[in-house]
Each structure stands twice: as structure tokens, then as C-alpha cells.
Design a protein around this motif. Structure first.
Motif, PDB file in Angstrom:
ATOM      1  N   LEU A 149     -18.508  24.025  19.337  1.00  0.00           N
ATOM      2  CA  LEU A 149     -18.420  22.601  19.065  1.00  0.00           C
ATOM      3  C   LEU A 149     -19.203  21.732  20.045  1.00  0.00           C
ATOM      4  CD1 LEU A 149     -16.864  21.549  16.702  1.00  0.00           C
ATOM      5  CD2 LEU A 149     -14.939  21.058  18.197  1.00  0.00           C
ATOM      6  N   GLY A 150     -19.024  21.984  21.314  1.00  0.00           N
ATOM      7  CA  GLY A 150     -19.585  21.081  22.309  1.00  0.00           C
ATOM      8  C   GLY A 150     -21.084  21.238  22.479  1.00  0.00           C
ATOM      9  N   PRO A 151     -21.710  20.243  23.135  1.00  0.00           N
ATOM     10  CA  PRO A 151     -23.114  20.397  23.515  1.00  0.00           C
ATOM     11  C   PRO A 151     -23.266  21.674  24.350  1.00  0.00           C
ATOM     12  CG  PRO A 151     -22.345  18.174  23.977  1.00  0.00           C
ATOM     13  CD  PRO A 151     -21.145  18.967  23.570  1.00  0.00           C
ATOM     14  N   LEU A 152     -24.353  22.415  24.127  1.00  0.00           N
ATOM     15  CA  LEU A 152     -24.526  23.706  24.807  1.00  0.00           C
ATOM     16  C   LEU A 152     -24.357  23.589  26.309  1.00  0.00           C
ATOM     17  CD1 LEU A 152     -27.452  25.665  23.122  1.00  0.00           C
ATOM     18  CD2 LEU A 152     -24.999  26.152  23.096  1.00  0.00           C
ATOM     19  N   SER A 153     -24.889  22.492  26.873  1.00  0.00           N
ATOM     20  CA  SER A 153     -24.871  22.345  28.323  1.00  0.00           C
ATOM     21  C   SER A 153     -23.466  22.095  28.872  1.00  0.00           C
ATOM     22  CB  SER A 153     -25.779  21.182  28.726  1.00  0.00           C
ATOM     23  OG  SER A 153     -25.409  20.038  27.979  1.00  0.00           O
ATOM     24  N   GLU A 154     -22.545  21.676  28.004  1.00  0.00           N
ATOM     25  CA  GLU A 154     -21.193  21.360  28.486  1.00  0.00           C
ATOM     26  C   GLU A 154     -20.197  22.478  28.238  1.00  0.00           C
ATOM     27  OE1 GLU A 154     -19.857  17.606  26.926  1.00  0.00           O
ATOM     28  OE2 GLU A 154     -21.758  16.662  27.453  1.00  0.00           O
ATOM     29  N   ARG A 155     -20.663  23.535  27.587  1.00  0.00           N
ATOM     30  CA  ARG A 155     -19.714  24.609  27.276  1.00  0.00           C
ATOM     31  C   ARG A 155     -19.586  25.573  28.443  1.00  0.00           C
ATOM     32  NH1 ARG A 155     -21.734  26.751  21.496  1.00  0.00           N
ATOM     33  NH2 ARG A 155     -22.132  24.729  20.499  1.00  0.00           N
ATOM     34  N   GLU A 156     -18.401  26.126  28.536  1.00  0.00           N
ATOM     35  CA  GLU A 156     -18.174  27.193  29.504  1.00  0.00           C
ATOM     36  C   GLU A 156     -19.038  28.388  29.085  1.00  0.00           C
ATOM     37  OE1 GLU A 156     -16.037  28.949  32.759  1.00  0.00           O
ATOM     38  OE2 GLU A 156     -16.484  26.902  32.091  1.00  0.00           O
ATOM     39  N   GLU A 157     -19.781  28.918  30.038  1.00  0.00           N
ATOM     40  CA  GLU A 157     -20.661  30.054  29.740  1.00  0.00           C
ATOM     41  C   GLU A 157     -19.870  31.241  29.186  1.00  0.00           C
ATOM     42  OE1 GLU A 157     -24.817  31.318  30.417  1.00  0.00           O
ATOM     43  OE2 GLU A 157     -23.936  29.667  31.538  1.00  0.00           O
ATOM     44  N   GLN A 158     -20.352  31.787  28.074  1.00  0.00           N
ATOM     45  CA  GLN A 158     -19.690  32.974  27.517  1.00  0.00           C
ATOM     46  C   GLN A 158     -20.751  34.027  27.273  1.00  0.00           C
ATOM     47  OE1 GLN A 158     -17.351  31.669  24.074  1.00  0.00           O
ATOM     48  NE2 GLN A 158     -15.731  31.227  25.521  1.00  0.00           N
ATOM     49  N   GLU A 159     -21.040  34.765  28.309  1.00  0.00           N
ATOM     50  CA  GLU A 159     -22.176  35.681  28.216  1.00  0.00           C
ATOM     51  C   GLU A 159     -21.996  36.750  27.161  1.00  0.00           C
ATOM     52  OE1 GLU A 159     -23.225  37.184  32.055  1.00  0.00           O
ATOM     53  OE2 GLU A 159     -23.707  35.151  32.745  1.00  0.00           O
ATOM     54  N   GLU A 160     -20.753  37.034  26.834  1.00  0.00           N
ATOM     55  CA  GLU A 160     -20.544  38.138  25.905  1.00  0.00           C
ATOM     56  C   GLU A 160     -20.770  37.733  24.445  1.00  0.00           C
ATOM     57  OE1 GLU A 160     -18.576  36.115  27.614  1.00  0.00           O
ATOM     58  OE2 GLU A 160     -16.809  37.233  28.195  1.00  0.00           O
ATOM     59  N   PHE A 161     -20.975  36.430  24.173  1.00  0.00           N
ATOM     60  CA  PHE A 161     -21.196  36.007  22.787  1.00  0.00           C
ATOM     61  C   PHE A 161     -22.491  35.214  22.654  1.00  0.00           C
ATOM     62  CE2 PHE A 161     -16.523  35.983  23.329  1.00  0.00           C
ATOM     63  CZ  PHE A 161     -16.204  36.968  22.412  1.00  0.00           C
ATOM     64  N   VAL A 162     -23.139  35.366  21.500  1.00  0.00           N
ATOM     65  CA  VAL A 162     -24.250  34.468  21.173  1.00  0.00           C
ATOM     66  C   VAL A 162     -23.626  33.103  20.870  1.00  0.00           C
ATOM     67  CG1 VAL A 162     -26.065  33.977  19.492  1.00  0.00           C
ATOM     68  CG2 VAL A 162     -25.636  36.349  20.200  1.00  0.00           C
ATOM     69  N   PRO A 163     -24.107  32.033  21.507  1.00  0.00           N
ATOM     70  CA  PRO A 163     -23.509  30.709  21.247  1.00  0.00           C
ATOM     71  C   PRO A 163     -23.663  30.304  19.779  1.00  0.00           C
ATOM     72  CG  PRO A 163     -25.232  30.573  22.936  1.00  0.00           C
ATOM     73  CD  PRO A 163     -25.212  31.980  22.451  1.00  0.00           C
ATOM     74  N   ARG A 164     -22.666  29.573  19.294  1.00  0.00           N
ATOM     75  CA  ARG A 164     -22.697  29.127  17.901  1.00  0.00           C
ATOM     76  C   ARG A 164     -22.971  27.637  17.828  1.00  0.00           C
ATOM     77  NH1 ARG A 164     -19.049  31.730  13.666  1.00  0.00           N
ATOM     78  NH2 ARG A 164     -19.312  33.934  14.111  1.00  0.00           N
ATOM     79  N   ALA A 165     -23.446  27.201  16.682  1.00  0.00           N
ATOM     80  CA  ALA A 165     -23.659  25.769  16.501  1.00  0.00           C
ATOM     81  C   ALA A 165     -23.434  25.399  15.040  1.00  0.00           C
ATOM     82  CB  ALA A 165     -25.076  25.397  16.925  1.00  0.00           C
ATOM     83  N   LYS A 166     -23.020  24.162  14.828  1.00  0.00           N
ATOM     84  CA  LYS A 166     -22.717  23.671  13.477  1.00  0.00           C
ATOM     85  C   LYS A 166     -23.357  22.308  13.264  1.00  0.00           C
ATOM     86  CE  LYS A 166     -18.194  25.921  13.663  1.00  0.00           C
ATOM     87  NZ  LYS A 166     -16.790  25.683  14.069  1.00  0.00           N
ATOM     88  N   PRO A 167     -24.657  22.290  13.072  1.00  0.00           N
ATOM     89  CA  PRO A 167     -25.359  20.994  13.021  1.00  0.00           C
ATOM     90  C   PRO A 167     -25.102  20.184  11.750  1.00  0.00           C
ATOM     91  CG  PRO A 167     -26.891  22.850  13.302  1.00  0.00           C
ATOM     92  CD  PRO A 167     -25.567  23.423  12.944  1.00  0.00           C
ATOM     93  N   LEU A 168     -24.344  20.742  10.797  1.00  0.00           N
ATOM     94  CA  LEU A 168     -24.074  19.996   9.565  1.00  0.00           C
ATOM     95  C   LEU A 168     -22.733  19.275   9.641  1.00  0.00           C
ATOM     96  CD1 LEU A 168     -25.743  19.824   6.925  1.00  0.00           C
ATOM     97  CD2 LEU A 168     -24.357  21.675   5.990  1.00  0.00           C
ATOM     98  N   ARG A 169     -22.089  19.308  10.806  1.00  0.00           N
ATOM     99  CA  ARG A 169     -20.702  18.859  10.837  1.00  0.00           C
ATOM    100  C   ARG A 169     -20.516  17.339  10.814  1.00  0.00           C
ATOM    101  NH1 ARG A 169     -21.512  20.363  16.202  1.00  0.00           N
ATOM    102  NH2 ARG A 169     -20.661  19.010  17.817  1.00  0.00           N
ATOM    103  N   ASP A 170     -21.594  16.561  10.790  1.00  0.00           N
ATOM    104  CA  ASP A 170     -21.454  15.112  10.603  1.00  0.00           C
ATOM    105  C   ASP A 170     -21.572  14.716   9.138  1.00  0.00           C
ATOM    106  OD1 ASP A 170     -21.215  14.459  13.360  1.00  0.00           O
ATOM    107  OD2 ASP A 170     -23.355  14.876  13.563  1.00  0.00           O
ATOM    108  N   VAL A 171     -21.834  15.689   8.268  1.00  0.00           N
ATOM    109  CA  VAL A 171     -22.100  15.347   6.868  1.00  0.00           C
ATOM    110  C   VAL A 171     -20.913  15.775   5.997  1.00  0.00           C
ATOM    111  CG1 VAL A 171     -23.733  15.593   4.964  1.00  0.00           C
ATOM    112  CG2 VAL A 171     -24.558  15.782   7.327  1.00  0.00           C
ATOM    113  N   PRO A 172     -20.300  14.810   5.267  1.00  0.00           N
ATOM    114  CA  PRO A 172     -19.174  15.152   4.396  1.00  0.00           C
ATOM    115  C   PRO A 172     -19.576  16.140   3.298  1.00  0.00           C
ATOM    116  CG  PRO A 172     -19.324  12.773   4.678  1.00  0.00           C
ATOM    117  CD  PRO A 172     -20.576  13.363   5.270  1.00  0.00           C
ATOM    118  N   GLU A 173     -18.618  16.940   2.892  1.00  0.00           N
ATOM    119  CA  GLU A 173     -18.863  17.973   1.889  1.00  0.00           C
ATOM    120  C   GLU A 173     -19.530  17.438   0.620  1.00  0.00           C
ATOM    121  OE1 GLU A 173     -15.379  20.257   0.953  1.00  0.00           O
ATOM    122  OE2 GLU A 173     -16.661  21.750  -0.012  1.00  0.00           O
TER     123      GLU A 173
END
Ligand SMILES: [Zn+2]
Ligand SMILES: [Zn+2]
Length: 322
Positions: free
Chosen positions: A199-223
Motif C-alpha cells: 500500500l505505502g510509497p516504496l520508500s516508506e515501507r519497512e524493508e522486506q527482503e524476502e518478498f518482491v514488493p507489490r504495488a496497486k496503481p489502480l487503487r484510486d479508480v472506482p470499479e
């Protein structure tokens, strides 16, 4: 009704913003929101370069959300040599349903010239969702099994493709539902995890080296707007719902949000923006307290898990025991 920005006929009215937009201004507004989200979540790192391009794997189901996301990201980055897109489709073994949406994925990626990969539950796990639903050894909803296997394959293959980012097509309605569900379930740890995972901006997330970071760039657009965009852009989206879909609680929340939105336009936006801010604070707090669960490797498959054996391996054992 006329478009607010030109004298063309409006094709949509958004109660939450008061906007009436014609086809081209509507499409532009959806694209702008996705690009703004890519920027705000700082998904393109400052040091990305054409010599060492970023690999973005998109979970491409063939439904309207992932198809629209893929199309807009492609149009945004087609001429940007710093970003390479890969569509990743998971075949769950659902007769009819998945075959049709797979055809939509093939059409889209052929059309856009994007690399496309397909992995199946059958080849990976020797199971098909149609059989799992019939046997149902754990007495759970279909989505509860399917979600575990899908998440496993998406993250495992994203890693295998050396992805810098794993993107999914969650829209505003999906995320507002999840936010409300996490809140109503009182699961604060889950809220912190949600922020760090996707959810958060990449730079503000707690580092999780064991996972590829995820992103949801469509989340401002209603279904509804995602569906309209897919229709207007004539995208090969597959619109039938999964025949096994039965998330009863999510359905209740969805209805609740429809009703709230009807009477108080903008509710989804305010839920999500407030939730994200709160989730960021909670995630910081959890990181400071070092309350993250102890992660270790599954004794069977090596996946990162908080248990001795991961959820996926446990489920596979009970399915294969039938
Ligand atoms: Zn216009
Ligand atoms: Zn495992």
C-alpha cells in the motif's frame, strides 16, 4: 449533459467529484490517476536506467482490472527503456471461465507486444480448482484455497523473473473493502502488514527482503470507471465472474459501501486515504517495536512463512489426501 472540459457529450458522471466527462477526457482522467499513483508511491526508483531496466510483473487475470492496468502501464512506459513489463497469468483449473480469460490475456499481450507467461495449478501443484471445490477437505470457501495458491505462484514467479515489482489491478472498491474488513476485524497487525506489503510509497515501507514488493496503481479508480474504461478502449477484458466466487463477508461489505457511497459520495476515497495514513503510522510503530512475526523457511518448499510448514503446503497435503 456536456463534458466539463470541452463541448462533447459526457459519457460519465462521478458523484464524488461532480465531474461530467466525455470519452476522451474520461480516459485521460483515469490514466492521469494511475500515473499520479505510480509517482506518489515512487514506483520508478531514481537510479533506474536503460542499462539495468526494472522488471515489473503484472498479475494478469484477463478481468477488466488487470487488463486496464496493463494497457495504461504499457502506454505510459512503452517508450521508457527503464521499465520492462511482463504479464503473468495463473490458470487455476476452472473449466470455461479461466480458458476464456486466458484468451483475453493472450490477445492483449500480443496486441501490446508484452512478454506473457502462464503458470497453472495443475502443473505446479497437481490440482485443479474445480476438483478442490468439489472435495473441499478443509470445509472452506473456494477463494480461501485459491488465494493461497495464487499468492504463492505470483510471488514465486515474480522472484524467478527477477521482478523489481509485482503489480496487481486492485481498484478503489477492492481496497476500500479490504480496508474496512481489516478495520472491522480489529486486526491491527494485518493493517500494518497491508501497508508494508502493497500500500505505502516504496520508500516508506519497512524493508522486506524476502518478498518482491507489490504495488496497486489502480487503487484510486472506482470499479465502475475501470469497467467503463475497458469498454471504451475496446480492451479484450473477460467480464464473467468466477463461478466459485463466494466471499460472503466481502459481499456484505461491498453492499454496505454501495449504500454509503450512494448517500455520501466520496466515502470510498475517504476510507482509503484515512486508512492508508493510519496504516503507515501503525506499520512504523510495529517496526519500531520489532513486533513483526518471526519469519522462517517452510520445511517443505522453502517459502517464507511464520510457521514450520507454510499454509500452501498444509493445504496441498490435505487436498492430496482426499
Ligand atoms: Zn471533454
Ligand atoms: Zn511450503
Amino acid at each position: 449533459m456536456e463534458c466539463n472540459r470541452c463541448d462533447e457529450e459526457a459519457v460519465m458522471h462521478a458523484a464524488y467529484s461532480g465531474a461530467h466527462l466525455c470519452e476522451s477526457h474520461f480516459r485521460e482522467s483515469v490514466e492521469r490517476r494511475v500515473r499520479r499513483r505510480v509517482r506518489r508511491d515512487d514506483l520508478v526508483p531514481g537510479d533506474a536506467s536503460p542499462e539495468d531496466p526494472q522488471t515489473w510483473v503484472i498479475g494478469l487475470s484477463g478481468g477488466k482490472d488487470s487488463v486496464v492496468l496493463t494497457k495504461i502501464l504499457h502506454d505510459t512506459f512503452a517508450k521508457d527503456p527503464r521499465i520492462e513489463l511482463v504479464g503473468l497469468t495463473i490458470h487455476e483449473g476452472i473449466e470455461g471461465y479461466r480458458d476464456e480469460s486466458l484468451a483475453a490475456c493472450v490477445d492483449l499481450t500480443d496486441d501490446l507486444g508484452i512478454r506473457h507467461e502462464v503458470v497453472s495449478y495443475e502443473e505446479e501443484f497437481d490440482i485443479r480448482m474445480d476438483d478442490v471445490v468439489e472435495d473441499d477437505p478443509e470445509n472452506m470457501a473456494a477463494c480461501a484455497y485459491c488465494g493461497v495458491f495464487r499468492r504463492d505462484l505470483l510471488s514465486r514467479y515474480a522472484e524467478m523473473f527477477d521482478a523489481d515489482l509485482l503489480l496487481t489491478g486492485h481498484n478503489l472498491d477492492d481496497e476500500a473493502q479490504t480496508a474496512l474488513m481489516n478495520f472491522l476485524e480489529g486486526d491491527v497487525a494485518q493493517i500494518a502488514k497491508h501497508f508494508d506489503a502493497s500500500l505505502g510509497p516504496l520508500s516508506e515501507r519497512e524493508e522486506q527482503e524476502e518478498f518482491v514488493p507489490r504495488a496497486k496503481p489502480l487503487r484510486d479508480v472506482p470499479e465502475k470507471e475501470v469497467a467503463l474504461y475497458a469498454h471504451l478502449a475496446n480492451l479484450p477484458a473477460h467480464i464473467t465472474e468466477c463461478p466459485h466466487s463466494s466471499e460472503a463477508y466481502r459481499g456484505e461489505i461491498q453492499q454496505l459501501l454501495y449504500d454509503l457511497e450512494e448517500n455520501h459520495p466520496g466515502t470510498r476515497h475517504s476510507i482509503l486515504s484515512g486508512y492508508e495514513e493510519l496504516a503507515g503510522i501503525v506499520a512504523d510503530q510495529y517496526a519500531a517495536d520489532d513486533e513483526r512475526d518471526d519469519l522462517r523457511e517452510c520445511i517443505e518448499c522453502g517459502a517464507t512463512t511464520t510457521r514450520e510448514r507454510c499454509r500452501k503446503c498444509a493445504l496441498l497435503e490435505s487436498i492430496h489426501a482426499v
